[in-house]
Design an enzyme around this catalytic site. Structure first.
Site, mmCIF file in Angstrom:
data_model
loop_
_atom_site.group_PDB
_atom_site.id
_atom_site.type_symbol
_atom_site.label_atom_id
_atom_site.label_comp_id
_atom_site.label_asym_id
_atom_site.label_seq_id
_atom_site.Cartn_x
_atom_site.Cartn_y
_atom_site.Cartn_z
ATOM 1 N N GLU A 152 60.161 48.853 27.128
ATOM 2 C CA GLU A 152 59.405 47.832 26.383
ATOM 3 C C GLU A 152 58.596 48.588 25.339
ATOM 4 O O GLU A 152 57.586 49.224 25.670
ATOM 5 C CB GLU A 152 58.460 47.066 27.322
ATOM 6 C CG GLU A 152 59.166 46.365 28.474
ATOM 7 C CD GLU A 152 59.686 44.989 28.101
ATOM 8 O OE1 GLU A 152 59.438 44.541 26.966
ATOM 9 O OE2 GLU A 152 60.336 44.361 28.953
ATOM 10 N N CYS A 156 51.630 44.744 21.531
ATOM 11 C CA CYS A 156 52.976 44.943 20.975
ATOM 12 C C CYS A 156 53.427 43.704 20.219
ATOM 13 O O CYS A 156 54.128 43.801 19.225
ATOM 14 C CB CYS A 156 53.959 45.280 22.087
ATOM 15 S SG CYS A 156 53.994 44.050 23.389
HETATM 16 P P1 NAD Z 1 52.777 56.209 24.222
HETATM 17 O O1 NAD Z 1 54.240 56.158 24.047
HETATM 18 O O2 NAD Z 1 51.999 57.213 23.480
HETATM 19 O O3 NAD Z 1 52.402 56.425 25.761
HETATM 20 C C1 NAD Z 1 52.851 55.541 26.766
HETATM 21 C C2 NAD Z 1 52.883 56.266 28.099
HETATM 22 O O4 NAD Z 1 53.877 57.281 28.066
HETATM 23 C C3 NAD Z 1 51.591 56.971 28.478
HETATM 24 O O5 NAD Z 1 51.336 56.729 29.847
HETATM 25 C C4 NAD Z 1 51.905 58.437 28.234
HETATM 26 O O6 NAD Z 1 51.162 59.328 29.024
HETATM 27 C C5 NAD Z 1 53.357 58.473 28.624
HETATM 28 N N1 NAD Z 1 54.130 59.610 28.095
HETATM 29 C C6 NAD Z 1 53.878 60.349 26.975
HETATM 30 N N2 NAD Z 1 54.848 61.285 26.828
HETATM 31 C C7 NAD Z 1 55.729 61.120 27.844
HETATM 32 C C8 NAD Z 1 56.943 61.767 28.219
HETATM 33 N N3 NAD Z 1 57.468 62.769 27.508
HETATM 34 N N4 NAD Z 1 57.589 61.335 29.331
HETATM 35 C C9 NAD Z 1 57.095 60.299 30.045
HETATM 36 N N5 NAD Z 1 55.952 59.669 29.747
HETATM 37 C C10 NAD Z 1 55.270 60.059 28.653
HETATM 38 O O7 NAD Z 1 52.256 54.733 23.905
HETATM 39 P P2 NAD Z 1 50.748 54.221 23.810
HETATM 40 O O8 NAD Z 1 50.147 54.751 22.557
HETATM 41 O O9 NAD Z 1 50.056 54.460 25.114
HETATM 42 O O10 NAD Z 1 50.970 52.647 23.695
HETATM 43 C C11 NAD Z 1 51.104 51.965 22.492
HETATM 44 C C12 NAD Z 1 52.555 51.591 22.277
HETATM 45 O O11 NAD Z 1 53.024 50.789 23.361
HETATM 46 C C13 NAD Z 1 52.746 50.740 21.031
HETATM 47 O O12 NAD Z 1 53.884 51.187 20.323
HETATM 48 C C14 NAD Z 1 52.994 49.350 21.600
HETATM 49 O O13 NAD Z 1 53.716 48.493 20.763
HETATM 50 C C15 NAD Z 1 53.725 49.667 22.860
HETATM 51 N N6 NAD Z 1 53.645 48.548 23.792
HETATM 52 C C16 NAD Z 1 54.780 47.809 24.040
HETATM 53 C C17 NAD Z 1 54.712 46.700 24.880
HETATM 54 C C18 NAD Z 1 55.933 45.863 25.158
HETATM 55 O O14 NAD Z 1 55.911 45.067 26.093
HETATM 56 N N7 NAD Z 1 56.991 45.973 24.381
HETATM 57 C C19 NAD Z 1 53.498 46.362 25.474
HETATM 58 C C20 NAD Z 1 52.380 47.138 25.194
HETATM 59 C C21 NAD Z 1 52.462 48.245 24.370
#
Ligand code: NAD
Length: 490
Positions: free
Chosen positions: A242, A276
């Site tokens: 997502e 999002c």
């Molecule tokens: P991010 O991708 O920076 O981090 C998300 C998670 O991934 C964190 O817990 C982080 O620690 C983890 N992570 C980072 N590197 C990783 C790796 N190599 N392997 C596994 N996990 C790893 O995202 P963010 O800045 O926390 O969130 C914002 C983003 O989330 C925006 O793009 C937003 O649109 C999206 N989002 C999507 C939805 C949806 O339902 N589609 C909902 C909410 C947020």
């Protein structure tokens, strides 16, 4: 307490410093889980999962209901920490209210979704009986972001648990304070604590988690989603992704502009745009463009920052400080390319936090980052269109395909027009005559398009059934040999 920044070494720091979004101070820290801890936690959860599955659905529902009561009793502690994590009060309440609805909704639907199928004769070989069974992925991993830290840590976990899986969650390192009271709620329900685990940490902990689970639910950015998808593919485990969005809102000529401007403003700036499904670009039929923009600006200017009193005002701070740089860059890029800012338009500092008022921009086009890249803030660029074909083309001119909003009139003819437009949008869900409804309406399945996601929807019935693997029992019940055997019985 002010802590030093993380050490610039390959090793994870002993303690992870956490910034407070209202004060800007680093006032919290936690110890990230190392690889051994992740694998040990996963092993313990796997052991617990066998008994959890054996409990049967009724048993699992009873335990989740018990937890729901504990969560209700712990609301104050969860609220305090979630508010400290995010700096916004209004959405913290909304997020906490969503949890009982989440548990309740899935508990009510689960029995129908887990009904065994009646046995049937094979359609191609009628003397063979077909019985379908299903069993869950034993251990589901959840990796969640910072914008709705509690809800997005549990939204996939609850249906996975009801399906009979154990779940290991890694919340965002940006907003970790709520984890401690959440863990306490689990300790109060030991039967659940054995199958719902939490490990804290940043990217490396998330990467370890993917190595330890059987399926992964990831919510976050496209950039990280790519890494998660690659790691999951290397292990041949399913990844439910997502990801980000750049949701368009389309205002057709017959729309009620008062309703449309209120709904679209709300859909753009809820959680200060850090959602999002936030509406990040607005396309308006040219004959009503000026009237719409004027209403939007008037209403945007009535929105108050929740500063200094968090209980007053509608707009919270920018939660993650790096997001403030992205918003500034998008605004500077737009203005440099000819955009005009009608209201808002800069990052303000109050306390030590970053704030951004609703910012309406016109004279925008698709050469600007504000129209093409996810801003994740309360920016509302508005662009006119001259035909429905052009509106659809502009809306689809994006690498994202999460969801969209279409405002039309309320008559049967204009609704039919809205449906026709919605049918051409390359997105997973379209709200018609309302805005960004996927944040509240979770019972309709949606498949994100393009870079916004991959894998079975978390919404609709498949939100639970995607955690089950199907197994076919193919039974020769005749007591006689099949015609294709090489040799008959001796
Ligand atoms: P991010 O991708 O920076 O981090 C998300 C998670 O991934 C964190 O817990 C982080 O620690 C983890 N992570 C980072 N590197 C990783 C790796 N190599 N392997 C596994 N996990 C790893 O995202 P963010 O800045 O926390 O969130 C914002 C983003 O989330 C925006 O793009 C937003 O649109 C999206 N989002 C999507 C939805 C949806 O339902 N589609 C909902 C909410 C947020």
């Amino acid at each position: 307490m002010t802590l030093p920044p993380p050490a610039a070494s390959a090793e994870p720091p002993a303690a992870w410093p956490v910034r407070n979004p209202r004060s800007g101070e680093v006032d919290y820290q936690f110890i990230p889980a190392d690889s051994d801890t992740v694998h040990q936690t996963a092993a313990a959860l796997r052991e617990g999962q066998t008994g959890w599955l054996a409990l049967g659905l009724e048993g699992r529902i009873a335990i989740l209901r018990q937890w729901q009561e504990v969560l209700r009793a712990s609301r104050a502690d969860l609220h305090t920490t979630l508010f400290a994590d995010t700096g916004r009060m209004r959405e913290t309440g909304i997020e906490l209210d969503a949890i009982p609805r989440l548990i309740d909704g899935w508990c009510r639907q689960a029995a129908a979704l887990l009904q065994p199928e009646p046995a049937r004769a094979s359609s191609s070989v009628p003397f063979i009986q077909v019985e379908m069974t299903q069993d869950p992925w034993p251990l589901v991993g959840v990796i969640s972001p910072w914008n709705f830290p509690l809800l997005l840590s549990l939204i996939d976990a609850v249906p996975a648990l009801l399906a009979g899986a154990a779940v290991l969650v890694k919340p965002s390192e940006v907003t970790p304070r709520f984890v401690e009271p959440l863990r306490k709620t689990l300790q109060a329900v030991p039967a659940l604590a054995g199958v719902l685990g939490i490990v804290q940490g940043a990217g490396p902990t998330g990467a370890d988690l993917i190595q330890a689970v059987d399926a992964i639910c990831f919510t976050g950015s496209v950039a990280t989603g790519r890494k998660v998808a690659a790691a999951a593919a290397a292990r041949f485990i399913p990844a439910f992704l997502e990801l980000g969005g750049k949701d368009p809102a389309l205002v057709l000529e017959g729309a009620d502009l008062d309703l449309a401007s209120s709904a679209i403003l709300s859909g753009s700036i809820s959680n200060a745009g850090q959602a999002c499904q936030a509406l990040e670009r607005i396309y308006v039929a040219r004959p009503v463009f000026d009237a719409f923009v004027s209403l939007l600006v008037q209403k945007a200017e009535r929105i108050r920052l929740s500063w200094p009193d968090p209980a007053v005002g509608e707009l919270g701070p920018i939660i993650f400080d790096r997001q403030a740089d992205i918003l500034t860059a998008h605004l500077q890029d737009a203005v440099a390319k000819g955009a005009r800012i009608l209201t808002g338009g800069r990052i303000e500092r109050h306390g030590g936090g970053h704030w951004c008022r609703p910012t309406v921009l016109v004279d925008v086009d698709h050469s600007m980052q504000v129209m093409t890249e996810e801003s994740f803030g309360p920016l509302l660029p508005v662009m006119p269109f001259d035909s429905l074909e052009q509106a659809v083309r502009l809306a689809n001119d994006s690498e994202y395909g999460l969801s969209a909003t279409v405002f039309a009139g309320g008559s049967a003819a204009t609704l039919a027009e809205a449906r026709a437009v919605a049918g051409q949008l390359q997105v997973g869900a379209v709200s018609i005559n309302d805005a960004a409804l996927t944040s509240f309406v979770h019972d309709a399945e949606k498949n994100s398009r393009k870079l916004s996601g991959l894998g079975g929807s978390r919404m609709g019935p498949v939100g639970l059934t995607r955690f089950l693997r199907r197994k076919a029992l193919l039974i020769n019940a005749t007591g006689r040999p099949s015609p294709w055997w090489m040799a008959g019985p001796a």
